[in-house]
Scaffold this active site. Structure first.
Site, PDB file in Angstrom:
ATOM      1  N   ASN A 237       2.084  -5.120  -3.152  1.00  0.00           N
ATOM      2  CA  ASN A 237       0.701  -5.474  -2.844  1.00  0.00           C
ATOM      3  C   ASN A 237      -0.104  -4.208  -2.536  1.00  0.00           C
ATOM      4  OD1 ASN A 237      -1.309  -7.578  -2.194  1.00  0.00           O
ATOM      5  ND2 ASN A 237      -1.132  -6.830  -0.079  1.00  0.00           N
TER       6      ASN A 237
ATOM      7  N   GLU B 202      -6.101 -10.872  -1.169  1.00  0.00           N
ATOM      8  CA  GLU B 202      -6.852 -10.670   0.072  1.00  0.00           C
ATOM      9  C   GLU B 202      -8.360 -10.577  -0.181  1.00  0.00           C
ATOM     10  OE1 GLU B 202      -5.383  -7.345   2.329  1.00  0.00           O
ATOM     11  OE2 GLU B 202      -3.293  -7.745   1.837  1.00  0.00           O
TER      12      GLU B 202
ATOM     13  N   GLU C 117       0.811  -1.233   0.000  1.00  0.00           N
ATOM     14  CA  GLU C 117       0.000   0.000   0.000  1.00  0.00           C
ATOM     15  C   GLU C 117       0.840   1.278   0.000  1.00  0.00           C
ATOM     16  OE1 GLU C 117      -2.854  -0.404   3.172  1.00  0.00           O
ATOM     17  OE2 GLU C 117      -3.647  -2.279   2.392  1.00  0.00           O
TER      18      GLU C 117
ATOM     19  N   HIS D 216     -10.341  -6.386  -2.005  1.00  0.00           N
ATOM     20  CA  HIS D 216     -11.343  -6.148  -0.938  1.00  0.00           C
ATOM     21  C   HIS D 216     -12.500  -5.389  -1.586  1.00  0.00           C
ATOM     22  CE1 HIS D 216      -8.878  -7.526   2.384  1.00  0.00           C
ATOM     23  NE2 HIS D 216      -7.905  -6.693   2.069  1.00  0.00           N
TER      24      HIS D 216
ATOM     25  N   ASP E 133     -12.183 -10.508  -0.273  1.00  0.00           N
ATOM     26  CA  ASP E 133     -13.430 -10.724   0.448  1.00  0.00           C
ATOM     27  C   ASP E 133     -14.488  -9.865  -0.238  1.00  0.00           C
ATOM     28  OD1 ASP E 133     -11.897  -9.195   3.383  1.00  0.00           O
ATOM     29  OD2 ASP E 133     -12.578  -8.216   1.530  1.00  0.00           O
TER      30      ASP E 133
HETATM   31  C1  XIL Z   1      -5.838  -6.177   8.398  1.00  0.00           C
HETATM   32  C2  XIL Z   1      -6.163  -7.338   9.331  1.00  0.00           C
HETATM   33  O1  XIL Z   1      -7.126  -8.199   8.726  1.00  0.00           O
HETATM   34  C3  XIL Z   1      -6.679  -6.805  10.657  1.00  0.00           C
HETATM   35  O2  XIL Z   1      -6.934  -7.875  11.556  1.00  0.00           O
HETATM   36  C4  XIL Z   1      -5.642  -5.861  11.236  1.00  0.00           C
HETATM   37  O3  XIL Z   1      -6.131  -5.327  12.440  1.00  0.00           O
HETATM   38  C5  XIL Z   1      -5.349  -4.727  10.241  1.00  0.00           C
HETATM   39  O4  XIL Z   1      -4.895  -5.274   8.996  1.00  0.00           O
HETATM   40  N1  XIL Z   1      -4.707  -4.604   3.680  1.00  0.00           N
HETATM   41  C6  XIL Z   1      -3.726  -5.426   4.139  1.00  0.00           C
HETATM   42  C7  XIL Z   1      -3.931  -6.276   5.327  1.00  0.00           C
HETATM   43  O5  XIL Z   1      -2.680  -5.580   3.466  1.00  0.00           O
HETATM   44  O6  XIL Z   1      -2.732  -6.485   6.050  1.00  0.00           O
HETATM   45  C8  XIL Z   1      -4.987  -5.686   6.240  1.00  0.00           C
HETATM   46  O7  XIL Z   1      -5.268  -6.678   7.217  1.00  0.00           O
HETATM   47  C9  XIL Z   1      -6.226  -5.359   5.431  1.00  0.00           C
HETATM   48  C10 XIL Z   1      -5.931  -4.334   4.372  1.00  0.00           C
END
Ligand code: XIL
Length: 304
Positions: A155, A221, A114, A191, A223
């Site tokens: 990422n 990641e 990020e 996401h 969802d």
């Molecule tokens: C999130 C986790 O799921 C949480 O439990 C934590 O508190 C914060 O981070 N992008 C990412 C992940 O790369 O590492 C993040 O994960 C979600 C957004």
């Protein structure tokens, strides 16, 4: 009260289903900077080691997440001298120690996470402010020197399909690649929600332009959050979104991993981080498969 007819504990159910249904896992939390390197001269390996050992026992590959990020940093990093030389030492020391500890056990590292903000600019992080924009290159070179066999990824979220952020990520990665920086892939976090997700055709185009750079793509990641109330219609829509993104990944040669951010709604970051949303994964809170699970399985079964 057990929610499992066999009376298995939550942990037993979680670990059994994870190993049964998946062949790759990303460590969600305990490999991040703060949990694994809580104080300057001490690392905490136990929890991450247990997950890596679990994955090895169950023939699962591991994605390491994440070496350089602006979130989940320990307080001590912010107290360090913000000079280019010193913060390079801090960042390189962390990367070399963590990547060295897991050398040969991690298939891919999210080296930098990020680093592009929602406006498509380099995010104003402590790394950028203290080191300068080449912190990204330095991070990738450090990781590659430490484990030449690990695939190294940039990422991010919001760059899955088309748009200014997607183009900014592409430009960053193309520039790195063009200067011989050892970057091997791009992680598309994915996401999304049932009503807000990238056009799969544009996701494919995006993946294809990374292929032209010789880069691998992982969906890292995924969802698909549902706006409460969760209804059967929204669960069906969720299944379709998962299926479309898996189809997109399977349709290009360089998309080589399809990773969800958890698998059961019982343990998801969504309720805490996305107010008004829930139920983003493919198993429900009682570990029962949802329509999205069956949709993904049908897609995989339909492929040669
Ligand atoms: C999130 C986790 O799921 C949480 O439990 C934590 O508190 C914060 O981070 N992008 C990412 C992940 O790369 O590492 C993040 O994960 C979600 C957004």
């Amino acid at each position: 009260m057990s929610f499992d007819p066999l009376g298995r504990s939550d942990a037993e159910l979680y670990t059994q289903i994870l190993a049964r249904e998946f062949n790759l896992l990303t460590v969600e939390h305990v490999m991040k900077f703060a949990p694994i390197h809580p104080v300057p001269d001490r690392y905490r390996w136990q929890e991450a080691d247990e997950i890596v050992a679990y994955a090895e026992r169950n023939n699962m590959q591991v994605r390491g997440h994440t070496l350089v990020w602006h979130i989940e940093l320990p307080d001590w990093v912010y107290k360090e001298e913000c000079s280019r030389e010193h913060m390079i030492q801090v960042m390189q020391g962390h990367i070399q120690t963590v990547v060295g500890h897991y050398r040969g056990k991690i298939m891919a590292w999210d080296v930098v996470n990020e680093a592009i903000d929602d406006n498509g600019r380099l995010r104003e992080t402590i790394w950028l402010q203290c080191i300068g924009p080449d912190y990204i290159e330095i991070a990738f070179r450090s990781a590659n020197e430490t484990d030449p066999n690990a695939l190294l990824f940039y990422n991010d979220y919001g760059g899955e399909g088309a748009g200014h952020k997607s183009d900014a990520i592409y430009s960053l990665v193309k520039n790195l690649r063009g200067r011989g920086v050892p970057i091997h892939g791009v992680g598309l976090q994915m996401h999304v929600t049932v009503s807000d997700y990238p056009n799969p055709k544009l996701v494919i185009k995006n993946m294809q332009r990374y292929a032209e750079l010789g880069l691998v793509v992982h969906i890292t990641e995924m969802d698909v959050a549902i706006d409460i109330p969760v209804t059967q219609d929204k669960l069906a829509k969720q299944a379709s979104v998962y299926q479309q993104m898996l189809e997109a990944c399977l349709s290009v040669s360089n998309c080589q991993a399809f990773v969800l951010w958890g698998f059961t709604d019982r343990q998801s970051w969504i309720p805490a981080y996305m107010k008004g949303y829930d139920s983003g994964l493919i198993f429900d809170r009682d570990y029962k498969p949802k329509p999205a699970y069956h949709a993904l399985l049908d897609t995989l079964a339909s492929k040669p």
